[in-house]
Design an enzyme around this catalytic site. Structure first.
Site, PDB file in Angstrom:
ATOM      1  N   LYS A  36       0.943  -1.249  -0.313  1.00 28.56           N
ATOM      2  CA  LYS A  36      -0.093   0.354  -0.271  1.00 28.56           C
ATOM      3  C   LYS A  36       0.785   1.748  -0.397  1.00 28.56           C
ATOM      4  O   LYS A  36       0.831   2.463  -0.820  1.00 28.56           O
ATOM      5  CB  LYS A  36      -0.999   0.004   1.609  1.00 28.56           C
ATOM      6  N   ARG A 111     -11.751   1.586   9.977  1.00 31.08           N
ATOM      7  CA  ARG A 111     -11.261   0.243  10.111  1.00 31.08           C
ATOM      8  C   ARG A 111     -12.672  -0.930  10.347  1.00 31.08           C
ATOM      9  O   ARG A 111     -12.509  -2.483  10.769  1.00 31.08           O
ATOM     10  CB  ARG A 111     -10.155  -0.195  11.379  1.00 31.08           C
ATOM     11  N   ARG A 150      10.827 -11.190   5.292  1.00 31.48           N
ATOM     12  CA  ARG A 150      11.867 -10.239   5.327  1.00 31.48           C
ATOM     13  C   ARG A 150      12.935 -10.397   6.050  1.00 31.48           C
ATOM     14  O   ARG A 150      12.794 -11.201   6.698  1.00 31.48           O
ATOM     15  CB  ARG A 150      10.438  -9.277   5.590  1.00 31.48           C
ATOM     16  N   ARG A 183      12.841  -8.843  11.785  1.00 33.51           N
ATOM     17  CA  ARG A 183      11.867  -9.034  12.934  1.00 33.51           C
ATOM     18  C   ARG A 183      10.425  -9.154  13.977  1.00 33.51           C
ATOM     19  O   ARG A 183      10.185 -10.515  12.994  1.00 33.51           O
ATOM     20  CB  ARG A 183      11.300  -6.978  12.772  1.00 33.51           C
ATOM     21  N   ARG A 194      -1.781 -10.557  13.444  1.00 38.21           N
ATOM     22  CA  ARG A 194      -2.002  -9.493  12.097  1.00 38.21           C
ATOM     23  C   ARG A 194      -3.197  -9.797  11.035  1.00 38.21           C
ATOM     24  O   ARG A 194      -3.839  -8.957  11.160  1.00 38.21           O
ATOM     25  CB  ARG A 194      -1.030  -9.007  11.707  1.00 38.21           C
TER      26      ARG A 194
END
Ligand SMILES: [Zn+2]
Length: 244
Positions: A36, A111, A150, A183, A194
Site C-alpha cells: 500500500k 477499520r 523479510r 524482526r 495481524r
C-alpha cells in the site's frame, strides 16, 4: 420557477466545479504487506493528492499539540484506544488543508463499518464524498511468504527478502556486511495474528463499500508496476466519468 436557494447552490458548485468535480477522495484498503505504501507514493505523484496515513497524522497532531492532538494524547497516555470521533476530527482537519483540496488518499482508517459510516457523515458535512475505495487484494499465504521472508540488517536497516530479494550471502547485508535478522513483527505467527485482525476489518469494509458502488478490487499478487497501472487507469476513468 426554481427557488433562489437552488440557484445559489448551483452557482456555488459552478464556481468551484473544477476542483470539486475532479476531486479524488480515496481510501486504500489491503492487508499488511500488500504494498500500500508503494502505491500511495505513486498515486500521490500522479494525481497531486494528499496522503493521509492515520497513524502518522495522529502522531503529528500529538507532537504539534493541537487541540485534538492533546485529546488523543490523553487516551494514548492512559493506554486507551483513541476514540473514533477524535481520529475522524484529526482526519477532517487534514482533509480541509490546502494540499487536500483536489483529493486525498486515506490509509489505515476506517477499520470497521461503524467508522466508515461516521467518516462518510463527517465528509458530508464538508460537502465532500468518497470517489473510490481501492482494495489491494492479496491471499493470506502470499502475505505470510512476503512478510516472514523479510530480513533487516542490524546496522542500517537495509531490507531484504529471502524469497524475492535475497542477499548474495545468507544472513549478511550486501551493503555493510552486518548481520540480517528477522524482526519480531515479521515472524510467521505474528503475521498470521495481524492478518486475523485485518480479515475482521475487511469482512466489514468490503461488503459495505461494494454496496455503495465504491469498491475497486486490484490483484495485489501482480508486481507493483502493474498494480499501479491498473489503479491509475481506473482512477483516470473515474475522473473522466465525473467530468462528463
Ligand atoms: Zn545493511
Amino acid at each position: 420557477m426554481p427557488g433562489s436557494r437552488f440557484l445559489r447552490r448551483s452557482e456555488v458548485h459552478a464556481n468551484s466545479s473544477v476542483s470539486t468535480l475532479s476531486e479524488l477522495n480515496l481510501i486504500l484498503v489491503g492487508p499488511p504487506g500488500a504494498g500500500k505504501g508503494t502505491q500511495a507514493a505513486r498515486l500521490q505523484e500522479d494525481f497531486a493528492i494528499a496522503y493521509i496515513a492515520t497513524g502518522d497524522i495522529l502522531r503529528e497532531a500529538v507532537s504539534e499539540g493541537t487541540e485534538l492532538g492533546q485529546k488523543a494524547k490523553e487516551y494514548m497516555d492512559n493506554g486507551d484506544l483513541v476514540p473514533d470521533e477524535v481520529i475522524i476530527g484529526v482526519i477532517i482537519e487534514r482533509v480541509e488543508a490546502e494540499d487536500a483540496q483536489d483529493g486525498f488518499l486515506l490509509d489505515g482508517f476506517p477499520r470497521s463499518k461503524g467508522q466508515a459510516e461516521a467518516l462518510e457523515q463527517a465528509l458530508g458535512r464538508l460537502d465532500r464524498k468518497l470517489t473510490a475505495v481501492l482494495f489491494i487484494d492479496v491471499p493470506e499465504e502470499e502475505i505470510v511468504k512476503r512478510l516472514s521472508g523479510r530480513r533487516v540488517c542490524q546496522e542500517n536497516g537495509h531490507v531484504y527478502n529471502v524469497h524475492s530479494d535475497p542477499p548474495e550471502q545468507d544472513g549478511v547485508c550486501d551493503q555493510d556486511g552486518s548481520k540480517l535478522v528477522q524482526r519480531d513483527d515479521d515472524r510467521e505467527e505474528t503475521v498470521r495474528k495481524r492478518l486475523g485482525v485485518y480479515d475482521k476489518q475487511t469482512a466489514q469494509l468490503v461488503p459495505f463499500y461494494e454496496n455503495e458502488g465504491l469498491l475497486h478490487r486490484f490483484d495485489g499478487t501482480r508486481g507493483p508496476g502493474e498494480v499501479h497501472d491498473h489503479i491509475r487507469k481506473t482512477l483516470s476513468t473515474l475522473k473522466l466519468e465525473d467530468q462528463l
